[in-house]
Design an enzyme around this catalytic site. Structure first.
Site, PDB file in Angstrom:
ATOM      1  N   ALA A 195       0.848  -1.191   0.000  1.00 49.31           N
ATOM      2  CA  ALA A 195       0.000   0.000   0.000  1.00 49.31           C
ATOM      3  C   ALA A 195       0.883   1.240   0.000  1.00 49.31           C
ATOM      4  CB  ALA A 195      -0.890   0.001   1.227  1.00 49.31           C
ATOM      5  N   SER A 200      -3.167   2.911   3.179  1.00 51.64           N
ATOM      6  CA  SER A 200      -3.239   1.736   4.039  1.00 51.64           C
ATOM      7  C   SER A 200      -4.293   1.954   5.114  1.00 51.64           C
ATOM      8  CB  SER A 200      -1.896   1.476   4.713  1.00 51.64           C
ATOM      9  OG  SER A 200      -2.062   0.479   5.710  1.00 51.64           O
ATOM     10  N   GLU A 258      -7.585 -11.297   2.166  1.00 55.18           N
ATOM     11  CA  GLU A 258      -6.719 -11.262   3.347  1.00 55.18           C
ATOM     12  C   GLU A 258      -7.498 -11.807   4.541  1.00 55.18           C
ATOM     13  OE1 GLU A 258      -4.865  -7.558   4.195  1.00 55.18           O
ATOM     14  OE2 GLU A 258      -3.855  -7.460   2.258  1.00 55.18           O
ATOM     15  N   HIS A 261      -6.951  -9.961   8.091  1.00 52.85           N
ATOM     16  CA  HIS A 261      -7.107  -8.521   8.327  1.00 52.85           C
ATOM     17  C   HIS A 261      -8.559  -8.192   8.751  1.00 52.85           C
ATOM     18  CE1 HIS A 261      -6.154  -4.165   7.154  1.00 52.85           C
ATOM     19  NE2 HIS A 261      -7.471  -4.169   7.278  1.00 52.85           N
TER      20      HIS A 261
HETATM   21 ZN   LIG Z   1      -3.649  -5.562   7.458  1.00 53.57          ZN
END
Ligand SMILES: [Zn+2]
Length: 291
Positions: A195, A200, A258, A261
């Site tokens: 990122a 991010s 992901e 996350h």
């Molecule tokens: Zn992350």
């Protein structure tokens, strides 16, 4: 694996540069596709939290999970909504749960995280720790720039071939006997797996990356096969957390899958997002349409 050896090199550089030895380089987000249309999400899921019956095994303080849709917790940071350089969460606290190094999170998100981890433990799942939380604009900038430098350090990485293509590298570099990427090309390649500063979500202080002992310090899809992931899939929303980058939503989020996350949005929004199987982008679009 090229990226693993690069990580080691970057970790060495980072330790020298920061002399704290604690830069977190193992959670570069994959940012491979531009964000397109948010797609057709189901508007009937909005407001699901009003009728949801929440059950908890532990003595949970509900007040830290519910945000009454406070916009503070619905902030969007992605490839098309970059945070400014000076964006810092109003209240940051150092995490006291199991973490891989010292890190901070927004205060309410931290309280919700503790409640979630306690509930998880009560359910018999204790192999989990946090490996990334708040990351400042400066830290993201440092990390991203180290990747750019790495791509320019000579030779052509697998990522360079993936992003630029073999023919391009042959024509623009190899045929001209140039053995290192230009700055512009290095940026293109680095952007495919890291990122850029401001983009991010970790800068919001509202998200965490989880890891288990069996993952050898690497954030990989192996997390999907852990007990922790199975538990989070069923329960994270009750604590205001969502799986932020689901599988097959890459065109909407701009990030590949992901499983590790998780983002705090508050229990109300998390419930609607969970019930509607949508992303934060889709949820915000639906909510904004309704207003
Ligand atoms: Zn992350």
């Amino acid at each position: 694996m090229k990226r693993n050896s690069a990580k080691f090199l970057i970790a060495v550089f980072a330790c020298i540069l920061l002399f704290s030895g604690c830069i977190n380089i193992q959670n570069e987000e994959e940012t491979t596709t531009p964000i397109g249309d948010v797609g057709n999400a189901n508007p009937s899921a909005i407001g699901s939290y009003k009728t949801m019956e929440y059950t908890y095994q532990t003595n949970v303080d509900i007040s830290c999970l519910t945000t009454h849709l406070d916009p503070t917790y619905l902030i969007l940071a992605n490839k098309t909504n970059a945070l400014s350089e000076d964006y810092v969460p109003a209240s940051l606290t150092t995490l006291t749960c199991e973490t891989t190094y010292s890190m901070k999170l927004e205060s309410r998100a931290a309280q919700a995280l503790y409640a979630m981890l306690a509930e998880m433990k009560a359910a018999g799942v204790s192999d989990i720790s946090v490996t990334s939380a708040y990351r400042s604009y400066e830290k993201q900038s440092e990390t991203y720039n180290l990747w750019v430098q790495q791509e320019m350090s000579g030779g052509f990485s697998q990522d360079a071939y993936r992003v630029l293509g073999q023919a391009y590298i042959k024509m623009n570099y190899l045929d001209k006997e140039i053995n290192r990427l230009s700055l512009a090309d290095a940026h293109k390649v680095a952007q495919s797996y890291s990122a850029q500063p401001g983009q991010s979500e970790h800068q919001t202080g509202l998200c965490v990356d989880f890891i288990t002992s069996g993952m050898n310090g690497e954030l990989t899809e192996a997390f999907e096969y852990t007990e922790a992931f199975a538990w989070l899939t069923e329960n994270a929303y009750k604590f205001g957390f969502i799986l932020r980058y689901p599988r097959d939503k890459q065109d909407i989020t701009g990030y590949t899958y992901e499983p590790w996350h998780y983002r705090f949005v508050g229990r109300e929004a998390a419930t609607d997002i969970y019930v509607g199987e949508m992303t934060l982008e889709q949820y915000l679009q639906l909510v904004n349409q309704e207003q």
